[in-house]
Scaffold this motif. Structure first.
Motif, PDB file in Angstrom:
ATOM      1  N   MET A 173      85.410  26.345  39.347  1.00 46.92           N
ATOM      2  CA  MET A 173      84.093  25.975  39.880  1.00 46.92           C
ATOM      3  C   MET A 173      83.075  25.936  38.747  1.00 46.92           C
ATOM      4  SD  MET A 173      82.038  27.693  43.043  1.00 46.92           S
ATOM      5  CE  MET A 173      83.378  27.226  44.158  1.00 46.92           C
ATOM      6  N   ASN A 174      82.235  24.937  38.740  1.00 49.64           N
ATOM      7  CA  ASN A 174      81.256  24.741  37.682  1.00 49.64           C
ATOM      8  C   ASN A 174      80.125  25.768  37.815  1.00 49.64           C
ATOM      9  OD1 ASN A 174      79.207  23.744  35.949  1.00 49.64           O
ATOM     10  ND2 ASN A 174      80.011  21.664  36.155  1.00 49.64           N
ATOM     11  N   THR A 175      80.005  26.647  36.812  1.00 48.28           N
ATOM     12  CA  THR A 175      78.973  27.689  36.893  1.00 48.28           C
ATOM     13  C   THR A 175      77.562  27.092  36.786  1.00 48.28           C
ATOM     14  OG1 THR A 175      79.201  28.089  34.507  1.00 48.28           O
ATOM     15  CG2 THR A 175      80.470  29.498  35.998  1.00 48.28           C
ATOM     16  N   ARG A 176      77.464  25.905  36.215  1.00 50.24           N
ATOM     17  CA  ARG A 176      76.154  25.259  36.162  1.00 50.24           C
ATOM     18  C   ARG A 176      75.650  24.952  37.570  1.00 50.24           C
ATOM     19  NH1 ARG A 176      75.451  19.562  33.131  1.00 50.24           N
ATOM     20  NH2 ARG A 176      76.910  19.022  34.804  1.00 50.24           N
ATOM     21  N   PHE A 177      76.556  24.592  38.464  1.00 54.68           N
ATOM     22  CA  PHE A 177      76.177  24.342  39.853  1.00 54.68           C
ATOM     23  C   PHE A 177      75.729  25.646  40.521  1.00 54.68           C
ATOM     24  CE2 PHE A 177      79.394  20.575  40.137  1.00 54.68           C
ATOM     25  CZ  PHE A 177      78.621  19.869  39.227  1.00 54.68           C
ATOM     26  N   LEU A 178      76.429  26.736  40.200  1.00 55.54           N
ATOM     27  CA  LEU A 178      76.063  28.033  40.776  1.00 55.54           C
ATOM     28  C   LEU A 178      74.680  28.467  40.293  1.00 55.54           C
ATOM     29  CD1 LEU A 178      79.446  29.970  40.393  1.00 55.54           C
ATOM     30  CD2 LEU A 178      78.586  28.760  42.403  1.00 55.54           C
ATOM     31  N   GLU A 179      74.410  28.276  39.012  1.00 59.43           N
ATOM     32  CA  GLU A 179      73.091  28.623  38.475  1.00 59.43           C
ATOM     33  C   GLU A 179      72.004  27.797  39.154  1.00 59.43           C
ATOM     34  OE1 GLU A 179      70.796  28.822  34.147  1.00 59.43           O
ATOM     35  OE2 GLU A 179      72.335  27.296  34.514  1.00 59.43           O
ATOM     36  N   THR A 180      72.293  26.524  39.403  1.00 57.35           N
ATOM     37  CA  THR A 180      71.320  25.655  40.068  1.00 57.35           C
ATOM     38  C   THR A 180      71.004  26.168  41.463  1.00 57.35           C
ATOM     39  OG1 THR A 180      72.122  23.741  38.811  1.00 57.35           O
ATOM     40  CG2 THR A 180      70.858  23.290  40.815  1.00 57.35           C
ATOM     41  N   LEU A 181      72.031  26.606  42.195  1.00 56.67           N
ATOM     42  CA  LEU A 181      71.813  27.133  43.542  1.00 56.67           C
ATOM     43  C   LEU A 181      70.962  28.400  43.495  1.00 56.67           C
ATOM     44  CD1 LEU A 181      72.399  27.098  46.600  1.00 56.67           C
ATOM     45  CD2 LEU A 181      74.464  28.450  46.111  1.00 56.67           C
ATOM     46  N   VAL A 182      71.247  29.279  42.557  1.00 60.74           N
ATOM     47  CA  VAL A 182      70.498  30.539  42.445  1.00 60.74           C
ATOM     48  C   VAL A 182      69.027  30.257  42.133  1.00 60.74           C
ATOM     49  CG1 VAL A 182      70.212  32.627  41.060  1.00 60.74           C
ATOM     50  CG2 VAL A 182      72.493  31.945  41.832  1.00 60.74           C
ATOM     51  N   VAL A 183      68.766  29.357  41.204  1.00 65.98           N
ATOM     52  CA  VAL A 183      67.384  29.029  40.845  1.00 65.98           C
ATOM     53  C   VAL A 183      66.682  28.342  42.012  1.00 65.98           C
ATOM     54  CG1 VAL A 183      65.910  27.685  39.299  1.00 65.98           C
ATOM     55  CG2 VAL A 183      67.896  28.906  38.392  1.00 65.98           C
ATOM     56  N   LEU A 184      67.387  27.443  42.701  1.00 68.61           N
ATOM     57  CA  LEU A 184      66.805  26.754  43.856  1.00 68.61           C
ATOM     58  C   LEU A 184      66.389  27.756  44.931  1.00 68.61           C
ATOM     59  CD1 LEU A 184      66.204  24.050  45.316  1.00 68.61           C
ATOM     60  CD2 LEU A 184      68.529  24.151  46.233  1.00 68.61           C
ATOM     61  N   ALA A 185      67.229  28.741  45.183  1.00 70.66           N
ATOM     62  CA  ALA A 185      66.899  29.763  46.181  1.00 70.66           C
ATOM     63  C   ALA A 185      65.680  30.578  45.753  1.00 70.66           C
ATOM     64  CB  ALA A 185      68.098  30.686  46.398  1.00 70.66           C
ATOM     65  N   ARG A 186      65.519  30.765  44.452  1.00 68.65           N
ATOM     66  CA  ARG A 186      64.416  31.582  43.954  1.00 68.65           C
ATOM     67  C   ARG A 186      63.083  30.835  44.007  1.00 68.65           C
ATOM     68  NH1 ARG A 186      64.012  35.997  40.444  1.00 68.65           N
ATOM     69  NH2 ARG A 186      66.271  36.009  40.303  1.00 68.65           N
ATOM     70  N   VAL A 187      63.062  29.580  43.544  1.00 68.17           N
ATOM     71  CA  VAL A 187      61.779  28.873  43.419  1.00 68.17           C
ATOM     72  C   VAL A 187      61.429  28.058  44.652  1.00 68.17           C
ATOM     73  CG1 VAL A 187      62.023  28.793  40.912  1.00 68.17           C
ATOM     74  CG2 VAL A 187      62.782  26.844  42.275  1.00 68.17           C
ATOM     75  N   GLY A 188      62.438  27.695  45.457  1.00 71.01           N
ATOM     76  CA  GLY A 188      62.157  27.085  46.751  1.00 71.01           C
ATOM     77  C   GLY A 188      61.879  25.600  46.760  1.00 71.01           C
ATOM     78  N   SER A 189      62.194  24.884  45.688  1.00 70.23           N
ATOM     79  CA  SER A 189      62.017  23.430  45.707  1.00 70.23           C
ATOM     80  C   SER A 189      62.897  22.790  44.647  1.00 70.23           C
ATOM     81  CB  SER A 189      60.551  23.037  45.481  1.00 70.23           C
ATOM     82  OG  SER A 189      60.230  23.039  44.105  1.00 70.23           O
ATOM     83  N   PHE A 190      63.335  21.545  44.932  1.00 68.39           N
ATOM     84  CA  PHE A 190      64.148  20.812  43.975  1.00 68.39           C
ATOM     85  C   PHE A 190      63.330  20.459  42.733  1.00 68.39           C
ATOM     86  CE2 PHE A 190      66.717  20.228  47.774  1.00 68.39           C
ATOM     87  CZ  PHE A 190      68.021  20.261  47.276  1.00 68.39           C
ATOM     88  N   ARG A 191      62.051  20.147  42.934  1.00 65.72           N
ATOM     89  CA  ARG A 191      61.199  19.784  41.798  1.00 65.72           C
ATOM     90  C   ARG A 191      61.042  20.945  40.833  1.00 65.72           C
ATOM     91  NH1 ARG A 191      56.010  20.538  40.655  1.00 65.72           N
ATOM     92  NH2 ARG A 191      55.613  21.419  42.723  1.00 65.72           N
ATOM     93  N   GLU A 192      60.724  22.141  41.359  1.00 70.95           N
ATOM     94  CA  GLU A 192      60.559  23.306  40.503  1.00 70.95           C
ATOM     95  C   GLU A 192      61.876  23.682  39.822  1.00 70.95           C
ATOM     96  OE1 GLU A 192      57.874  25.358  39.750  1.00 70.95           O
ATOM     97  OE2 GLU A 192      56.659  23.746  40.575  1.00 70.95           O
TER      98      GLU A 192
END
Length: 307
Positions: free
Chosen positions: A1-20
């Motif tokens: 599994m691509n850890t870059r995708f996992l990092e993206t999910l974690v950051v998305l959950a934290r900041v709450g928007s695709f733009r941020e």
């Protein structure tokens, strides 16, 4: 599994928007959306509820974020364990209030270059409020500022290093200072009061002094320390700032330290996330060392180390 995708999910959950999330990860919004879609395909579940205008995670998404964070932590530990003697290296995004710039930022930059030449320091100078938002959104790795950071209170998810206290005093040109005795609230009501930005704790402390009085004080707020100092030098008003900022002016007699209503000290701390990289941890530790040396060279009535 691509850890870059996992990092993206974690950051998305934290900041709450695709733009941020795109801003934090230095990617396009389309790339972020594609990473989440690829992760959903890999897991076979929807992670983001796309039926709502406001971004929310599905129940599966919430669970995936927790597991993704664990996997990212394990990956970081694995990399560190395989190269235990490797020197700290990489980019460190440091956010600091201007008070730090005027005192010990330059010694920190010099010593960091000597001790850890493979660390690349990226410095942002802003108000404490804006630095809080940047650290919460993972736009900073390390923050040095003077206000309580709510996510770190009672939490084990952050590394907090108390650094020092700057005493806060009333500073004025001699003609605005009382010839004898201390400044009174009545005297302070008659002149502009110069202090830090509207959202800062020093500004709140100054305003609180007049809470029970019938008149509104003329408080002038500035995010720039240099602006405050120049205005008090020009005799525009009385400043509530750390006297260490104007030590030369006080020594020469151009400015005078006035007794008056007591103000709480500014408590400076360095804050990072608990899972910060070795480069961030090394920078935070070196910051504490630099501040200790700085405090030893100052008047202990004006600056006090906290570690």
């Amino acid at each position: 599994m691509n850890t870059r995708f996992l990092e993206t999910l974690v950051v998305l959950a934290r900041v709450g928007s695709f733009r941020e999330t795109a801003q934090v990860l230095n990617a396009t919004q389309a790339a972020i959306s594609q990473r989440i879609a690829n992760l959903e395909d890999d897991l076979g579940v929807e992670l983001v509820d796309r039926s709502q205008r406001r971004l929310t995670l599905t129940a599966a998404g919430e669970q995936a974020v927790r597991q993704a964070q664990r996997m990212l932590d394990l990956e970081r530990e694995l990399r560190a364990s395989t190269r235990p003697e490797a020197p700290p290296a990489g980019r460190v995004r440091l956010g600091a209030i201007e008070s730090v710039v005027r005192t010990w930022l330059s010694p920190l930059v010099r010593l960091l270059a000597e001790r850890h030449p493979q660390i690349e320091l990226d410095i942002t100078v802003d108000t404490a409020k804006n630095l809080h938002e940047a650290l919460r959104g993972r736009k900073l790795d390390l923050m040095v500022q003077n206000d309580p950071y709510a996510p770190a209170v009672g939490s084990t998810e952050h590394r907090v290093t108390p650094l020092c206290e700057f005493a806060l005093h009333w500073i004025a040109r001699p003609e605005l200072a009382p010839q004898r005795g201390a400044l009174t609230l009545a005297q302070l009501e008659r002149v502009p009061l110069l202090t830090f930005s509207r959202t800062s704790s020093p500004q709140a402390h100054v305003r609180a002094l007049f809470a029970d009085r019938g008149t509104e004080p003329r408080i002038c707020n500035f995010p720039s320390v240099e602006s405050i100092i120049q205005l008090v030098r020009d005799g525009y008003g009385i400043a509530a700032i750390p006297p260490v900022f104007v030590r030369a002016d006080l020594d020469s007699g151009a400015l005078r330290l006035c007794e008056g209503p007591a103000l709480p000290a500014m408590t400076i701390s360095a804050i990072s996330e608990r899972d910060a990289t070795p480069a961030v941890r090394a920078t935070q530790a070196l910051t504490a060392e630099v501040v200790t040396h700085y405090c030893a060279e100052q008047d202990p009535a004006w600056v006090r180390p906290l570690h």
